[in-house]
Design an enzyme around this catalytic site. Sequence first.
Site, short mmCIF file in Angstrom:
data_model
loop_
_atom_site.label_atom_id
_atom_site.label_comp_id
_atom_site.label_asym_id
_atom_site.label_seq_id
_atom_site.Cartn_x
_atom_site.Cartn_y
_atom_site.Cartn_z
N THR A 1 25.55 45.74 44.72
CA THR A 1 26.36 44.56 44.38
C THR A 1 26.34 43.48 45.46
O THR A 1 26.26 43.79 46.66
CB THR A 1 27.82 44.98 44.15
OG1 THR A 1 28.66 43.82 44.20
CG2 THR A 1 28.33 45.96 45.19
N GLU B 1 28.82 42.03 46.36
CA GLU B 1 30.05 42.24 47.15
C GLU B 1 29.70 42.80 48.54
O GLU B 1 30.48 42.63 49.48
CB GLU B 1 30.98 43.17 46.37
CG GLU B 1 32.34 43.43 46.99
CD GLU B 1 33.31 42.25 46.95
OE1 GLU B 1 33.08 41.27 46.22
OE2 GLU B 1 34.32 42.31 47.67
N TYR C 1 35.82 48.69 48.15
CA TYR C 1 34.76 48.77 47.13
C TYR C 1 33.41 48.40 47.75
O TYR C 1 32.41 49.12 47.59
CB TYR C 1 35.11 47.83 45.97
CG TYR C 1 33.97 47.56 45.01
CD1 TYR C 1 33.64 48.47 44.00
CD2 TYR C 1 33.22 46.38 45.11
CE1 TYR C 1 32.60 48.21 43.12
CE2 TYR C 1 32.18 46.12 44.22
CZ TYR C 1 31.88 47.03 43.24
OH TYR C 1 30.85 46.78 42.37
N LYS D 1 30.14 50.80 48.24
CA LYS D 1 28.84 50.46 47.64
C LYS D 1 27.75 50.34 48.70
O LYS D 1 26.57 50.57 48.43
CB LYS D 1 28.97 49.14 46.86
CG LYS D 1 29.67 49.29 45.52
CD LYS D 1 28.74 49.90 44.46
CE LYS D 1 29.36 49.91 43.10
NZ LYS D 1 28.46 50.39 42.04
P1 NAP Z 1 32.89 48.39 34.30
O1 NAP Z 1 32.91 47.62 33.03
O2 NAP Z 1 34.13 48.49 35.12
O3 NAP Z 1 32.38 49.87 33.94
C1 NAP Z 1 32.47 50.92 34.87
C2 NAP Z 1 32.07 52.20 34.18
O4 NAP Z 1 32.19 53.27 35.12
C3 NAP Z 1 32.99 52.57 32.98
O5 NAP Z 1 32.20 53.18 31.99
C4 NAP Z 1 33.93 53.59 33.60
O6 NAP Z 1 34.48 54.48 32.66
C5 NAP Z 1 32.95 54.32 34.52
N1 NAP Z 1 33.63 55.11 35.55
C6 NAP Z 1 34.66 54.76 36.34
N2 NAP Z 1 35.01 55.79 37.13
C7 NAP Z 1 34.20 56.82 36.82
C8 NAP Z 1 34.09 58.15 37.25
N3 NAP Z 1 34.92 58.66 38.17
N4 NAP Z 1 33.13 58.94 36.71
C9 NAP Z 1 32.30 58.45 35.76
N5 NAP Z 1 32.36 57.20 35.29
C10 NAP Z 1 33.31 56.39 35.82
O7 NAP Z 1 31.76 47.85 35.28
P2 NAP Z 1 30.45 46.96 34.93
O8 NAP Z 1 30.83 45.53 35.08
O9 NAP Z 1 29.84 47.45 33.68
O10 NAP Z 1 29.53 47.30 36.18
C11 NAP Z 1 28.59 48.38 36.12
C12 NAP Z 1 28.20 48.76 37.55
O11 NAP Z 1 27.61 47.66 38.20
C13 NAP Z 1 29.36 49.21 38.42
O12 NAP Z 1 28.85 50.21 39.29
C14 NAP Z 1 29.70 47.97 39.22
O13 NAP Z 1 30.30 48.33 40.45
C15 NAP Z 1 28.33 47.36 39.39
N6 NAP Z 1 28.28 45.90 39.53
C16 NAP Z 1 28.87 45.11 38.60
C17 NAP Z 1 28.76 43.73 38.71
C18 NAP Z 1 29.39 42.81 37.69
O14 NAP Z 1 29.54 41.62 37.99
N7 NAP Z 1 29.72 43.30 36.52
C19 NAP Z 1 28.02 43.16 39.77
C20 NAP Z 1 27.40 44.02 40.68
C21 NAP Z 1 27.52 45.40 40.54
P3 NAP Z 1 35.80 54.09 31.81
O15 NAP Z 1 35.33 53.21 30.69
O16 NAP Z 1 36.30 55.41 31.37
O17 NAP Z 1 36.74 53.37 32.74
N1 GDD Z 2 40.39 39.57 39.22
C1 GDD Z 2 40.95 38.40 39.58
N2 GDD Z 2 42.16 38.07 39.03
N3 GDD Z 2 40.31 37.61 40.45
C2 GDD Z 2 40.88 36.41 40.77
C3 GDD Z 2 42.10 36.01 40.23
C4 GDD Z 2 42.78 36.88 39.32
O1 GDD Z 2 43.87 36.59 38.83
N4 GDD Z 2 42.38 34.77 40.71
C5 GDD Z 2 41.40 34.42 41.52
N5 GDD Z 2 40.48 35.42 41.57
C6 GDD Z 2 39.26 35.43 42.40
C7 GDD Z 2 39.11 36.68 43.26
O2 GDD Z 2 39.92 36.58 44.44
C8 GDD Z 2 37.61 36.62 43.54
O3 GDD Z 2 37.36 35.76 44.64
C9 GDD Z 2 37.02 35.97 42.29
O4 GDD Z 2 38.14 35.43 41.56
C10 GDD Z 2 36.26 36.94 41.38
O5 GDD Z 2 37.08 38.06 41.14
P1 GDD Z 2 36.66 39.18 40.07
O6 GDD Z 2 36.39 38.55 38.76
O7 GDD Z 2 37.71 40.24 40.12
O8 GDD Z 2 35.26 39.70 40.59
P2 GDD Z 2 34.75 40.13 42.05
O9 GDD Z 2 33.79 39.07 42.52
O10 GDD Z 2 35.86 40.48 42.95
O11 GDD Z 2 33.96 41.48 41.73
C11 GDD Z 2 33.06 41.56 40.63
O12 GDD Z 2 31.78 41.16 41.04
C12 GDD Z 2 31.17 42.02 42.02
C13 GDD Z 2 29.79 41.41 42.35
O13 GDD Z 2 29.93 40.38 43.27
C14 GDD Z 2 33.10 43.00 40.11
O14 GDD Z 2 32.38 43.06 38.89
C15 GDD Z 2 32.45 43.96 41.09
O15 GDD Z 2 32.33 45.25 40.49
C16 GDD Z 2 31.06 43.42 41.43
O16 GDD Z 2 30.40 44.28 42.34
#
Ligand code: NAP
Ligand code: GDD
Length: 371
Positions: free
Chosen positions: A132, A134, A156, A160
Site C-alpha cells: 500500500t 500508506e 496499519y 504492511k
Molecule cells: P476491505 O474492503 O476492507 O476488505 C478486506 C478484506 O479482508 C475483507 O474481505 C475482510 O473480511 C478480510 N479480512 C479482514 N480481517 C481478516 C482476517 N483476520 N482473516 C481473513 N480475512 C480478513 O479492503 P480492500 O479495499 O478490498 O483492500 C484489499 C487489500 O488491499 C487490503 O489488504 C488493503 O489493506 C489493501 N489496500 C487497499 C487499498 C485501497 O485503497 N482499497 C490500497 C492499498 C492497499 P470481512 O468482509 O469479513 O471484513
Molecule cells: N475515513 C475517514 N473518515 N477519513 C477521513 C475523514 C473521515 O471522516 N475525514 C477526513 N479523512 C481523511 C483521512 O484523515 C485521510 O487523510 C484521508 O481522508 C483518506 O482516508 P481513508 O479514506 O480512510 O483512506 P486512507 O488513505 O487512510 O487508507 C486507504 O488507502 C490506503 C492506501 O493509501 C485504505 O484503503 C488503506 O487500506 C489503504 O492501504
Amino acid sequence: MKKALITGITGQDGAYLAEHLLGLGYEVHGIKRRASLFNTDRIDHLYTDLHQDAARFILHYGDLTDSSNIIRLIAEIQPDEIYNLGAMSHVQVSFSEPEYAANVDAMGLLRILEAVRLAGLSQKTRIYQASTSEMYGMVQQIPQTEKTPFYPRSPYGVAKLYAYWIAVNYREAYNMFISNGILFNHESPLRGETFVTRKITRAAAHMALGLDKTLWLGNLNAKRDWGHAKDYVKAMHLMLQQDQADDFVVATNRTTTVRHFAIMAFQRLGVELRFEGQNEQETGIVVSSSNPDFVFTPEQIVIRIDPKYYRPTEVDLLIGDYAKAKEKLGWEPQVSLETLVEEMVDADLELVKRTLTLKNQGLKFYIPQQQ
Ligand code: NAP
Ligand code: GDD
C-alpha cells in the site's frame, strides 16, 4: 484451468478480482471469515450452486490469524496463484487495534508463505501481496515510485511494511514468485462505508433525499491519489503473469484533497458548495442547488468538522508514479476521478431510493450511523 486463492474475497478488491479472474476462466477459491450475519453481499452475484459440476467459485471458512487453517487450505487447494488481500484495512481503526492489525496484516502473509513452503508449493504457487501507498506515510519524494523510501505513519502502515519486506525476503531466500503491488487509494461503489470517499458519496445521497442533515469529517486538507478498484485488480493479475516477480506502483498520478472530492460529489447532485472558516470551524455550505427533486437549500451547512476523525499521525499527500507498471505490465488507469465520483454518487442514490421504497411500504429499515 488455473486455480486462484483469494484472501479477503468479501472485501471491495476481493469482489472485483474474483469477477475478473472468473471472466478469464479461472477456478476461484476464496477465504471468508465466519460472521454472525451474512458478509458476502459484494460477491453473492458470483455464487453458483456447488452441487453443479461446473462450479468455479468456491468459498472456504478461514482467518489469516489461524495458521492451521491457512496450512490446510493451501495444501488442499494447491493454488497456482494466491492473492493476499485480506487485511484489517482501516488506517484510523489500526490506532485502536494495533496488535490485531499487526497479527492480520503482517503475520497473515508470513503464515501464507510458510504454508506454501510446507505444502511443497514454493516453485509452483505465485503470490500477490496487497502492499500500500500508506507505507510512504510522511512522503520522502513526490511523486512516489518503487524506489521512494518508506516512512509509515500508522500501525496499519507499519504492519504492511513488515509484509512488504517479508515478501521480498522470501522471494530472495527461497526463489519464490512473490510480487508486491504498491496500490494507491482505489474506490468504487463497493468501497467500505467508513472510508472517506464512500462516506461522502453516501452521506450526500442521504442528504439529497432528506435522510440526513450533516456530514461530519476530519482532515479536509489530506490529498490522495484516487483510482477505480476495477482498474487496479487487473494490475494485480498482470503482476503474476510476468516472467519474474517484482514490485509495482499502481496509481493515477493525480492528487486531490478530501475537500475537493466532496465538492465533486455534491456537484453530481447539482449542488455548488463553498467552504468557510478554518480548521475545526470550517464548514461546507450550499451556494445553490439546481435539482428540484433534492431537498438542499441555499446557505444550508452540509459539512462540519469533528476532530474525532483526525488521526494521531496523518499522511498528508500521496501521488504515485505508475511508469514502471505502464512499461512492464502495459497497465494504465482507465477510469477518471470524475467518472469514479459520478459512479459512486449515482450508486448511493439508487441505494437510498431503495431504502425509501422499503420505508414507504412500511417495512422495517435501518440506516447505520456515520462512523
Ligand atoms: P476491505 O474492503 O476492507 O476488505 C478486506 C478484506 O479482508 C475483507 O474481505 C475482510 O473480511 C478480510 N479480512 C479482514 N480481517 C481478516 C482476517 N483476520 N482473516 C481473513 N480475512 C480478513 O479492503 P480492500 O479495499 O478490498 O483492500 C484489499 C487489500 O488491499 C487490503 O489488504 C488493503 O489493506 C489493501 N489496500 C487497499 C487499498 C485501497 O485503497 N482499497 C490500497 C492499498 C492497499 P470481512 O468482509 O469479513 O471484513
Ligand atoms: N475515513 C475517514 N473518515 N477519513 C477521513 C475523514 C473521515 O471522516 N475525514 C477526513 N479523512 C481523511 C483521512 O484523515 C485521510 O487523510 C484521508 O481522508 C483518506 O482516508 P481513508 O479514506 O480512510 O483512506 P486512507 O488513505 O487512510 O487508507 C486507504 O488507502 C490506503 C492506501 O493509501 C485504505 O484503503 C488503506 O487500506 C489503504 O492501504
